[in-house]
Design a protein around this motif. Structure first.
Motif, PDB file in Angstrom:
ATOM      1  N   ALA A 238       0.835  -1.201   0.000  1.00 49.92           N
ATOM      2  CA  ALA A 238       0.000   0.000   0.000  1.00 49.92           C
ATOM      3  C   ALA A 238       0.871   1.252   0.000  1.00 49.92           C
ATOM      4  O   ALA A 238       0.624   2.211  -0.728  1.00 49.92           O
ATOM      5  CB  ALA A 238      -0.930   0.007   1.217  1.00 49.92           C
ATOM      6  N   SER A 239       1.890   1.228   0.827  1.00 53.52           N
ATOM      7  CA  SER A 239       2.809   2.355   0.932  1.00 53.52           C
ATOM      8  C   SER A 239       3.514   2.607  -0.395  1.00 53.52           C
ATOM      9  O   SER A 239       3.639   3.742  -0.849  1.00 53.52           O
ATOM     10  CB  SER A 239       3.843   2.008   2.003  1.00 53.52           C
TER      11      SER A 239
ATOM     12  N   VAL B 210       0.949   4.061  -2.913  1.00 52.08           N
ATOM     13  CA  VAL B 210       0.619   5.465  -2.652  1.00 52.08           C
ATOM     14  C   VAL B 210       1.765   6.371  -3.086  1.00 52.08           C
ATOM     15  O   VAL B 210       1.556   7.387  -3.767  1.00 52.08           O
ATOM     16  CB  VAL B 210       0.275   5.695  -1.160  1.00 52.08           C
TER      17      VAL B 210
ATOM     18  N   TRP C   8      -4.381   0.386  -8.836  1.00 49.89           N
ATOM     19  CA  TRP C   8      -4.114  -0.296  -7.563  1.00 49.89           C
ATOM     20  C   TRP C   8      -4.585   0.521  -6.360  1.00 49.89           C
ATOM     21  O   TRP C   8      -5.049  -0.034  -5.371  1.00 49.89           O
ATOM     22  CB  TRP C   8      -2.632  -0.626  -7.423  1.00 49.89           C
ATOM     23  N   LEU C   9      -4.480   1.849  -6.455  1.00 54.41           N
ATOM     24  CA  LEU C   9      -4.950   2.689  -5.349  1.00 54.41           C
ATOM     25  C   LEU C   9      -6.431   2.410  -5.100  1.00 54.41           C
ATOM     26  O   LEU C   9      -6.877   2.245  -3.957  1.00 54.41           O
ATOM     27  CB  LEU C   9      -4.751   4.170  -5.677  1.00 54.41           C
TER      28      LEU C   9
ATOM     29  N   LEU D 245      -7.027  -1.191  -3.685  1.00 50.87           N
ATOM     30  CA  LEU D 245      -6.658  -1.291  -2.267  1.00 50.87           C
ATOM     31  C   LEU D 245      -7.560  -0.424  -1.388  1.00 50.87           C
ATOM     32  O   LEU D 245      -7.977  -0.849  -0.312  1.00 50.87           O
ATOM     33  CB  LEU D 245      -5.193  -0.880  -2.065  1.00 50.87           C
ATOM     34  N   GLY D 246      -7.863   0.774  -1.879  1.00 53.81           N
ATOM     35  CA  GLY D 246      -8.721   1.650  -1.085  1.00 53.81           C
ATOM     36  C   GLY D 246     -10.133   1.101  -0.976  1.00 53.81           C
ATOM     37  O   GLY D 246     -10.761   1.153   0.088  1.00 53.81           O
TER      38      GLY D 246
ATOM     39  N   SER E 243      -7.208  -3.686   3.553  1.00 49.64           N
ATOM     40  CA  SER E 243      -6.463  -2.954   2.528  1.00 49.64           C
ATOM     41  C   SER E 243      -6.769  -1.460   2.617  1.00 49.64           C
ATOM     42  O   SER E 243      -5.890  -0.619   2.407  1.00 49.64           O
ATOM     43  CB  SER E 243      -6.765  -3.500   1.128  1.00 49.64           C
ATOM     44  N   GLN E 244      -8.012  -1.127   2.948  1.00 54.67           N
ATOM     45  CA  GLN E 244      -8.344   0.289   3.075  1.00 54.67           C
ATOM     46  C   GLN E 244      -7.595   0.924   4.240  1.00 54.67           C
ATOM     47  O   GLN E 244      -7.048   2.024   4.116  1.00 54.67           O
ATOM     48  CB  GLN E 244      -9.849   0.484   3.250  1.00 54.67           C
TER      49      GLN E 244
ATOM     50  N   ARG F  61      -4.743   0.008   5.564  1.00 57.41           N
ATOM     51  CA  ARG F  61      -3.321   0.137   5.243  1.00 57.41           C
ATOM     52  C   ARG F  61      -3.080   1.298   4.291  1.00 57.41           C
ATOM     53  O   ARG F  61      -2.096   2.037   4.421  1.00 57.41           O
ATOM     54  CB  ARG F  61      -2.818  -1.147   4.582  1.00 57.41           C
ATOM     55  N   THR F  62      -3.968   1.444   3.303  1.00 52.92           N
ATOM     56  CA  THR F  62      -3.759   2.472   2.290  1.00 52.92           C
ATOM     57  C   THR F  62      -4.000   3.862   2.869  1.00 52.92           C
ATOM     58  O   THR F  62      -3.256   4.804   2.566  1.00 52.92           O
ATOM     59  CB  THR F  62      -4.661   2.216   1.068  1.00 52.92           C
ATOM     60  N   GLN F  63      -5.026   3.994   3.701  1.00 52.57           N
ATOM     61  CA  GLN F  63      -5.276   5.283   4.338  1.00 52.57           C
ATOM     62  C   GLN F  63      -4.092   5.669   5.225  1.00 52.57           C
ATOM     63  O   GLN F  63      -3.656   6.825   5.230  1.00 52.57           O
ATOM     64  CB  GLN F  63      -6.565   5.234   5.167  1.00 52.57           C
TER      65      GLN F  63
END
Lengths: 94, 334, 264
Positions: free
Chosen positions: C107-108, C111, C156-157, C160-161, C167-168, C170-172
């Motif tokens: 996720a990191s 982003v 992918w954003l 994952l979002g 996954s949300q 982690r992405t947030q």
């Protein structure tokens, strides 16, 4: 929870080509991803200008067991080929 | 057709009294150099042998990404970095072509991966050796890819269509791999004394494992005779090994490096190079899991797989949501 | 020589210095980001993503090579792409701070990639109209690559979002942690202003609204919250970095620095 991505068959039309050829398969979660994976795996050496991806489960194929019935009958119908017909040399554009 | 949905597992054609059955017809097709395709009838043992061989070939490619991937962040020039990334990417791609081919036989990617990670499936022993210096990257390209090419070219003519076609694709890409490896070795051999020593040291460590890649003599191999009859295997291990040695020794001479075999000598009678004894004990130990890096290689693949689980799940979940959303207007209208 | 001529050559020299620095910044950002992506190869969540991340890295190394080579020529001190890449220490590096942030989880990485892709999209698009035809050509080529990168990272954003609860989250979290580094993206300094005045680069601040709109659209699709603006004045493009860059360069530069003068 499912983590399995379905299988997609990949067809590529080359720069000089007229039709899409089957080149293999990729796994992807969705169609957009399938196109990207197909592009990353099968067009790194400029092999293609067009990509089709189809879910493998959507492909309908003929059964090799029926090959005789499906394909043999076309064998003796030579009149479908232009060379079967004799045209005098002097006649042009035929 | 490469589709999994068409499962011919266990389906046996009715025996034909006139010509002795499907197995005989199958062998006749193979003898006539016809390609066997996914939906064709095939002996169960043929199918299983291919699944084993193709999936292990695929596993080798993807485990093979690790020893060289180890040097991407430390490649000593931008050009070398780019070439190495491209090469490792190719190896991943080769794995994909092969998994693709194996999936046409009724096994899926997840199953094959489980077999790799559990240790049930093997992969080429060579990738259990560590890459300790930059010269190792050169040695792998020159020797390991060189040996792989020798092994792979005959498979382009194997009886199973999808495997043969995958090999044709792979062989086209493989020759750049070997050339870039040799170029690295050449640059080092013509470089400073330290670089030259680095190249010689890499050759010392990678020569014998590369020779062993071809596998033991076929007299000791269980599967060879049947594989040859089915045209899955086209040359014996010893034949391929000898060919590789004969081609590679002059290349080492060109580099000005010494092959670590005091008994290596040209035999004018046979017109081949004779070599010293191969230490098969080491080969078998590495195959059993006791090589320098077996644990690390599998652990790397295992942890990537585990760590990536939430990612794969997220993508699958999102795809499901999208499908449901698309179905909604139709449901509302209906 | 008259005072007028002196000041003219001074001005030319200052412009050239700014020009070199501008091109170097673009190259450094590409290189540092490529280096981070190179760390992923063999460890991605799926084999297909190993290839995708390697593809991004390869494109970015290509951009870095073109830009660093050009910067070296503008500098005129005989430094080529490798001298610049492997023999400069961290304070001389001028990449965006965002690019050097560690990979973290997928996720990191996504982003970080998406933020830089959307930025590069605006920059390269703007540079296609540069009076510097060489830079415009590099930008035109890079733009095609960036469009594909942005398609990949925004895709992918969103997955994952708008995937699973995990996954949300982690992405947030990744978004919240990396957002402060976006302060640098459209904050012009003297170099940016000189380049714009010379017609070489677009006005940096003017690119911000388009970037912001695209970011908002993608975040909406991804069901993610845009973090509030945070000041962050330590700009990598001025050579002020986080502790991460030093470690990265130590690894990257090890061989050329250990074997001085060697050819590879």
């Amino acid at each position: 929870m499912s983590e399995n991505w379905p299988l997609f068959e990949v067809f590529i039309r080359s720069r000089a080509g007229l039709e899409h050829k089957h080149v293999g398969s990729v796994h992807a979660a969705d169609e957009r991803m399938a196109i990207e994976h197909a592009r990353d795996v099968y067009t790194r050496r400029q092999e293609g200008v067009s990509i089709w991806v189809v879910r493998s489960s959507d492909i309908v194929a003929s059964d090799p067991g029926e090959a005789e019935a499906l394909f043999e009958p076309a064998r003796d119908k030579v009149y479908r080929h232009p060379t079967f017909y004799t045209i005098p040399d002097e006649v042009k554009n035929l | 057709m490469y589709t999994q949905a068409l499962d011919v597992h266990g389906k046996e054609a009715a025996p034909d009294a006139a010509d002795g059955g499907p197995a005989q017809r199958f062998q006749a097709r193979v003898d006539a150099e016809e390609k066997i395709e996914p939906k064709d009838w095939m002996p169960e043992a043929y199918r299983q042998t291919l699944i084993r061989q193709i999936s292990q070939h695929a596993h080798s490619e993807i485990v093979g990404m690790l020893p060289e991937g180890n040097w991407i962040t430390r490649a000593p020039s931008l050009r070398r970095k780019a070439v190495l990334i491209a090469k490792v990417q190719d190896e991943g791609g080769h794995g994909m072509y092969l998994y693709s081919a194996a999936e046409t036989l009724g096994i899926d990617r997840a199953q094959m991966f489980e077999q790799l990670l559990s240790g049930a499936a093997k992969y080429s022993s060579i990738f259990n050796y560590p890459t300790l210096t930059w010269a190792d990257v050169g040695a792998i390209g020159w020797l390991v890819d060189g040996a792989a090419i020798m092994n792979q070219i005959p498979i382009c003519r194997c009886s199973y269509g999808p495997y043969a076609r995958a090999m044709v694709r792979i062989c086209k890409e493989e020759s750049f791999h070997q050339r870039q490896g040799f170029e690295i070795m050449l640059t080092l051999a013509e470089g400073s004394p330290e670089q030259r020593a680095m190249a010689q040291d890499a050759l010392n460590r990678w020569w014998w494992p590369s020779i062993m890649m071809f596998g033991p003599s076929d007299a000791d191999s269980k599967h060879t005779a049947q594989s040859m009859r089915w045209k899955i295997k086209r040359f014996s291990n010893d034949e391929l090994r000898q060919k590789f040695i004969d081609i590679t020794v002059p290349q080492a001479h060109h580099l000005g490096l010494t092959i670590p075999d005091p008994q290596l000598r040209w035999n004018p009678a046979t017109e081949h190079y004779d070599i010293g004894p191969i230490d098969w004990a080491e080969f078998h130990a590495v195959l059993k899991g006791h090589g320098p890096c077996n644990r690390e290689r599998l652990e790397a693949r295992r942890s990537a797989y585990e760590a990536g689980r939430w990612v794969r799940e997220a993508a699958a979940a999102h795809a499901q949501k999208q499908q449901r959303r698309r179905a909604l207007p139709a449901a509302a209208a209906g | 020589m008259s005072a007028a001529t002196d000041s003219r050559t001074d001005a030319q020299r200052e412009l050239r210095t700014a020009h070199c620095r501008y091109v170097l910044r673009l190259g450094d950002t590409a290189l540092v980001l490529a280096q981070r992506l190179g760390e992923w190869v063999g460890h991605a969540p799926q084999l297909e993503e190993d290839l995708a991340l390697a593809n991004l890295a390869l494109d970015l190394v290509g951009q870095a090579r073109l830009l660093l080579t050009y910067a070296g020529e503008l500098e005129g001190r005989g430094r080529d792409e490798d001298t610049l890449a492997f023999l400069r220490d961290a304070p001389e590096y001028t990449n965006l701070t965002l690019a050097e942030q560690p990979n973290g989880d997928f996720a990191s990485t996504i982003v970080r990639q998406w933020l830089i892709d959307t930025w590069q999209l605006e920059i390269y698009q703007g540079l296609c109209a540069s009076t510097d035809t060489r830079l415009a050509a590099i930008a035109a080529k890079a733009l095609k690559e960036t469009r594909y990168h942005q398609r990949f990272s925004s895709g992918w954003l969103v997955r994952l979002g708008d995937g699973t609860a995990e996954s949300q989250a982690r992405t947030q979290r990744a978004l919240d942690e990396l957002w402060r580094f976006t302060a640098e993206l459209f904050a012009p300094d003297e170099v940016d202003e000189r380049m714009h005045a010379a017609g070489i680069a677009p006005a940096l601040a003017a690119l911000a609204p388009a970037w912001s709109a695209r970011v908002d659209a993608d975040l909406a699709d991804a069901t993610l919250r845009r973090p509030p603006p945070q000041p962050y004045p330590w700009h990598g493009k001025r050579g002020v970095h986080t502790e991460h860059l030093g470690h990265m360069l130590a690894e990257m530069q090890h061989l050329p620095r250990t074997y001085r003068g060697a050819r590879w």
